[in-house]
Design a protein around this motif. Structure first.
Motif, PDB file in Angstrom:
ATOM      1  N   TRP A  13      25.645 102.543  22.174  1.00 48.27           N
ATOM      2  CA  TRP A  13      27.085 102.491  22.397  1.00 48.27           C
ATOM      3  C   TRP A  13      27.446 103.136  23.740  1.00 48.27           C
ATOM      4  CZ3 TRP A  13      31.230 106.359  21.412  1.00 48.27           C
ATOM      5  CH2 TRP A  13      32.508 105.803  21.489  1.00 48.27           C
ATOM      6  N   CYS A  14      26.837 104.281  24.030  1.00 48.48           N
ATOM      7  CA  CYS A  14      27.110 104.961  25.303  1.00 48.48           C
ATOM      8  C   CYS A  14      26.679 104.097  26.492  1.00 48.48           C
ATOM      9  CB  CYS A  14      26.389 106.309  25.345  1.00 48.48           C
ATOM     10  SG  CYS A  14      27.083 107.542  24.228  1.00 48.48           S
ATOM     11  N   GLY A  15      25.541 103.430  26.367  1.00 45.46           N
ATOM     12  CA  GLY A  15      25.097 102.529  27.424  1.00 45.46           C
ATOM     13  C   GLY A  15      26.058 101.377  27.627  1.00 45.46           C
ATOM     14  N   HIS A  16      26.565 100.847  26.518  1.00 43.93           N
ATOM     15  CA  HIS A  16      27.553  99.771  26.592  1.00 43.93           C
ATOM     16  C   HIS A  16      28.815 100.247  27.303  1.00 43.93           C
ATOM     17  CE1 HIS A  16      30.209  96.494  25.400  1.00 43.93           C
ATOM     18  NE2 HIS A  16      31.005  97.366  24.823  1.00 43.93           N
ATOM     19  N   LEU A  17      29.258 101.459  26.989  1.00 44.20           N
ATOM     20  CA  LEU A  17      30.462 102.004  27.611  1.00 44.20           C
ATOM     21  C   LEU A  17      30.269 102.237  29.107  1.00 44.20           C
ATOM     22  CD1 LEU A  17      31.575 104.593  24.903  1.00 44.20           C
ATOM     23  CD2 LEU A  17      32.759 102.473  25.509  1.00 44.20           C
ATOM     24  N   ARG A  18      29.104 102.728  29.497  1.00 44.52           N
ATOM     25  CA  ARG A  18      28.836 102.953  30.918  1.00 44.52           C
ATOM     26  C   ARG A  18      28.883 101.633  31.700  1.00 44.52           C
ATOM     27  NH1 ARG A  18      25.082 106.817  28.776  1.00 44.52           N
ATOM     28  NH2 ARG A  18      23.373 105.313  28.906  1.00 44.52           N
ATOM     29  N   ALA A  19      28.304 100.589  31.103  1.00 48.40           N
ATOM     30  CA  ALA A  19      28.325  99.278  31.752  1.00 48.40           C
ATOM     31  C   ALA A  19      29.747  98.717  31.810  1.00 48.40           C
ATOM     32  CB  ALA A  19      27.404  98.317  31.004  1.00 48.40           C
ATOM     33  N   LEU A  20      30.495  98.909  30.731  1.00 45.03           N
ATOM     34  CA  LEU A  20      31.875  98.438  30.679  1.00 45.03           C
ATOM     35  C   LEU A  20      32.716  99.136  31.747  1.00 45.03           C
ATOM     36  CD1 LEU A  20      33.339  96.461  28.717  1.00 45.03           C
ATOM     37  CD2 LEU A  20      34.136  98.485  27.486  1.00 45.03           C
ATOM     38  N   ALA A  21      32.495 100.440  31.891  1.00 45.90           N
ATOM     39  CA  ALA A  21      33.250 101.206  32.889  1.00 45.90           C
ATOM     40  C   ALA A  21      32.959 100.694  34.293  1.00 45.90           C
ATOM     41  CB  ALA A  21      32.915 102.691  32.776  1.00 45.90           C
ATOM     42  N   ALA A  22      31.706 100.439  34.571  1.00 49.63           N
ATOM     43  CA  ALA A  22      31.322  99.995  35.912  1.00 49.63           C
ATOM     44  C   ALA A  22      31.760  98.564  36.194  1.00 49.63           C
ATOM     45  CB  ALA A  22      29.809 100.129  36.087  1.00 49.63           C
ATOM     46  N   ASP A  23      31.613  97.688  35.219  1.00 47.28           N
ATOM     47  CA  ASP A  23      31.826  96.260  35.457  1.00 47.28           C
ATOM     48  C   ASP A  23      33.270  95.811  35.248  1.00 47.28           C
ATOM     49  OD1 ASP A  23      29.107  96.164  35.904  1.00 47.28           O
ATOM     50  OD2 ASP A  23      28.636  95.466  33.876  1.00 47.28           O
ATOM     51  N   ARG A  24      33.938  96.349  34.230  1.00 39.80           N
ATOM     52  CA  ARG A  24      35.276  95.886  33.886  1.00 39.80           C
ATOM     53  C   ARG A  24      36.388  96.814  34.370  1.00 39.80           C
ATOM     54  NH1 ARG A  24      35.777  92.765  29.258  1.00 39.80           N
ATOM     55  NH2 ARG A  24      38.013  92.836  29.732  1.00 39.80           N
ATOM     56  N   LEU A  25      36.153  98.115  34.303  1.00 38.67           N
ATOM     57  CA  LEU A  25      37.221  99.073  34.576  1.00 38.67           C
ATOM     58  C   LEU A  25      37.250  99.559  36.018  1.00 38.67           C
ATOM     59  CD1 LEU A  25      36.937 101.113  31.255  1.00 38.67           C
ATOM     60  CD2 LEU A  25      38.502  99.226  31.785  1.00 38.67           C
ATOM     61  N   ARG A  26      36.073  99.691  36.628  1.00 33.89           N
ATOM     62  CA  ARG A  26      36.014 100.161  38.002  1.00 33.89           C
ATOM     63  C   ARG A  26      36.808  99.259  38.958  1.00 33.89           C
ATOM     64  NH1 ARG A  26      35.410 104.659  39.837  1.00 33.89           N
ATOM     65  NH2 ARG A  26      37.288 104.034  40.947  1.00 33.89           N
ATOM     66  N   PRO A  27      36.686  97.926  38.847  1.00 33.95           N
ATOM     67  CA  PRO A  27      37.481  97.068  39.741  1.00 33.95           C
ATOM     68  C   PRO A  27      38.986  97.270  39.584  1.00 33.95           C
ATOM     69  CG  PRO A  27      35.680  95.828  38.776  1.00 33.95           C
ATOM     70  CD  PRO A  27      35.726  97.135  38.054  1.00 33.95           C
ATOM     71  N   LEU A  28      39.462  97.487  38.354  1.00 38.81           N
ATOM     72  CA  LEU A  28      40.885  97.734  38.135  1.00 38.81           C
ATOM     73  C   LEU A  28      41.303  99.080  38.717  1.00 38.81           C
ATOM     74  CD1 LEU A  28      41.226  96.456  34.463  1.00 38.81           C
ATOM     75  CD2 LEU A  28      42.166  95.378  36.513  1.00 38.81           C
ATOM     76  N   ALA A  29      40.424 100.071  38.574  1.00 43.46           N
ATOM     77  CA  ALA A  29      40.725 101.387  39.131  1.00 43.46           C
ATOM     78  C   ALA A  29      40.822 101.323  40.648  1.00 43.46           C
ATOM     79  CB  ALA A  29      39.652 102.392  38.706  1.00 43.46           C
ATOM     80  N   ASP A  30      39.947 100.557  41.260  1.00 44.20           N
ATOM     81  CA  ASP A  30      39.942 100.450  42.725  1.00 44.20           C
ATOM     82  C   ASP A  30      41.214  99.805  43.261  1.00 44.20           C
ATOM     83  OD1 ASP A  30      37.475 101.655  42.879  1.00 44.20           O
ATOM     84  OD2 ASP A  30      36.355  99.762  42.987  1.00 44.20           O
ATOM     85  N   LYS A  31      41.870  99.001  42.439  1.00 46.52           N
ATOM     86  CA  LYS A  31      43.109  98.347  42.865  1.00 46.52           C
ATOM     87  C   LYS A  31      44.339  99.230  42.657  1.00 46.52           C
ATOM     88  CE  LYS A  31      41.433  93.665  41.861  1.00 46.52           C
ATOM     89  NZ  LYS A  31      41.590  92.467  40.991  1.00 46.52           N
ATOM     90  N   GLY A  32      44.174 100.331  41.971  1.00 38.09           N
ATOM     91  CA  GLY A  32      45.290 101.209  41.686  1.00 38.09           C
ATOM     92  C   GLY A  32      45.736 101.993  42.911  1.00 38.09           C
ATOM     93  N   GLU A  33      46.960 102.504  42.842  1.00 36.64           N
ATOM     94  CA  GLU A  33      47.519 103.317  43.926  1.00 36.64           C
ATOM     95  C   GLU A  33      47.357 104.787  43.563  1.00 36.64           C
ATOM     96  OE1 GLU A  33      51.821 104.162  46.109  1.00 36.64           O
ATOM     97  OE2 GLU A  33      51.550 102.393  44.832  1.00 36.64           O
ATOM     98  N   PRO A  34      46.694 105.592  44.389  1.00 39.09           N
ATOM     99  CA  PRO A  34      46.515 107.018  44.078  1.00 39.09           C
ATOM    100  C   PRO A  34      47.857 107.701  43.803  1.00 39.09           C
ATOM    101  CG  PRO A  34      45.150 106.410  45.938  1.00 39.09           C
ATOM    102  CD  PRO A  34      46.030 105.223  45.656  1.00 39.09           C
TER     103      PRO A  34
END
Length: 387
Positions: A13-34
């Motif tokens: 489960w932790c491995g799945h979450l790490r991959a999800l964070a990198a692949d699905r969530l990181r791109p959305l975070a990068d588009k956010g405004e600090p």
């Protein structure tokens, strides 16, 4: 989980979450405004069912969730944690009407929650809160549309006056868990918790320019009306609502720190194993190898203490305050050590904007302060030991 290792399903489960964070969530975070709430990121956390986990998981599962997300995307971890921190008092002490109104929206990532405890003169000493809740003897005052109709005023109502400061998600949150002094007793015994929608008359806020990618702001309460239907728990029992929330989330703050430390450690191992130096690679140098060994040992010790504290919380152990304080203290201090040494071993490349370690170096500092600074954790530990 045994006392020393996660089970196979937990590791998967932790491995799945790490991959999800990198692949699905990181791109959305990068588009956010600090400095602004990233609502698309929150919506994704809701769609993936991760916000739901914050409210249905035990302390250990919450730690695994936060550690794994932090490894791949600290912004996603922080957005998730702030939803839990701001809304957990509603879950634990709210009325059925409050829960029905707000929790489905929080879980879906459509409503932004905030935990409003700290003040300009009351940070570490939370029992010294000065925000006043004065009995309102006037006529009932109207709340706002998002606030769910009329509130405050009349018999049993209060008016909130004062300031809150360094509040995560302020001033963009949709509602705030607010702790104010109602005066039933001295110090902590006279604090009451309220659920205050952001559109209440008299409530305003401004952002603070902080070393943080998520919003942090100041709130001003100018006679904000609240009523019995806005109470979270009983009058004069709000400090307990705050401490129960912090006792749950402190080990998981440690988990957030462990996730950052593990990301920094893995980056350092990869870099020092490949970086040419003195006829070999950096990792061949004894000074480098010993430092990496120390980083790894401290990270593992912090991880195990965090898991132990979470397990104690889930088991209903009486020593949760001590264990939670120990976990947050060791994990956050360790993460600072590991990230700092990771930067040192990488050299100038780690100081470039956008580098993982440059990002972690900025992120890792704040957890040693919020939800109880390291000095406060040491005080809690000492008091519990001498109790």
């Amino acid at each position: 989980m045994t006392g020393f290792a996660l089970g196979a399903e937990q590791e998967e489960w932790c491995g799945h979450l790490r991959a999800l964070a990198a692949d699905r969530l990181r791109p959305l975070a990068d588009k956010g405004e600090p400095g602004r709430v990233n609502r698309p990121l929150l919506a994704a956390l809701g769609e993936l069912g991760l916000l739901e986990r914050v409210f249905t998981s035990g302390a250990l599962e919450l730690c695994l969730l936060r550690e794994s997300l932090a490894y791949g995307c600290t912004e996603a971890e922080t957005a998730l944690a702030l939803q839990g921190l701001g809304a957990h008092p509603v879950l634990s002490a709210g009325t059925p009407e409050q829960r029905a109104r707000w929790l489905p929206q929080v879980r879906a990532g459509r409503a932004v929650a905030a935990f409003a405890l700290s003040e300009p003169g009351a940070g570490s000493d939370a029992a010294a809160l000065a925000l006043q809740a004065v009995r309102d003897t006037g006529s009932a005052a109207s709340g706002g549309g998002r606030g769910g109709g009329r509130s405050g005023g009349g018999a049993g109502g209060w008016r909130l006056s004062g300031e809150k400061c360094w509040i995560s998600n302020a001033p963009e949150a949709d509602f705030y868990t607010v702790f104010a002094r109602t005066g039933e007793g001295p110090a902590a015994k006279g604090v009451t918790a309220f659920l205050v929608p952001a559109d209440r008359p008299g409530l305003s806020g401004e952002p603070l320019d902080m070393l943080s990618p998520h919003p942090i702001g100041r709130l001003t309460f100018d006679g904000v009306p609240v009523g019995p239907q806005d109470l979270l728990g009983e009058p004069g029992r709000g400090f307990r609502v705050a401490m129960d929330t912090l006792n749950l989330f402190r080990p998981s703050v440690g988990a957030f720190a462990v996730g950052m430390a593990r990301a920094a450690l893995d980056a350092t191992l990869a870099y020092t194993a490949a970086r040419p130096a003195f006829g070999g690679v950096l990792g061949d140098l004894q000074a480098v190898g010993h430092r990496v060994a120390e980083m790894a040992t401290r990270t593992e010790a912090a991880r195990l203490l965090v898991y132990a504290a979470a397990g104690a919380y889930d088991a209903g152990s009486p020593d949760v305050p001590r264990r939670s304080a120990m976990a947050k203290l060791l994990a956050t201090e360790t993460a600072q050590y590991v990230v700092d040494h990771a930067v040192q071993l990488h050299g100038a490349v780690a100081l470039q904007r956008g580098h993982l370690l440059e990002h972690l170096y900025r992120e890792v500092r704040a957890p040693r302060i919020y939800e109880g600074a390291s000095e406060v954790q040491r005080t809690i530990i000492a008091k519990e030991l001498y109790r």
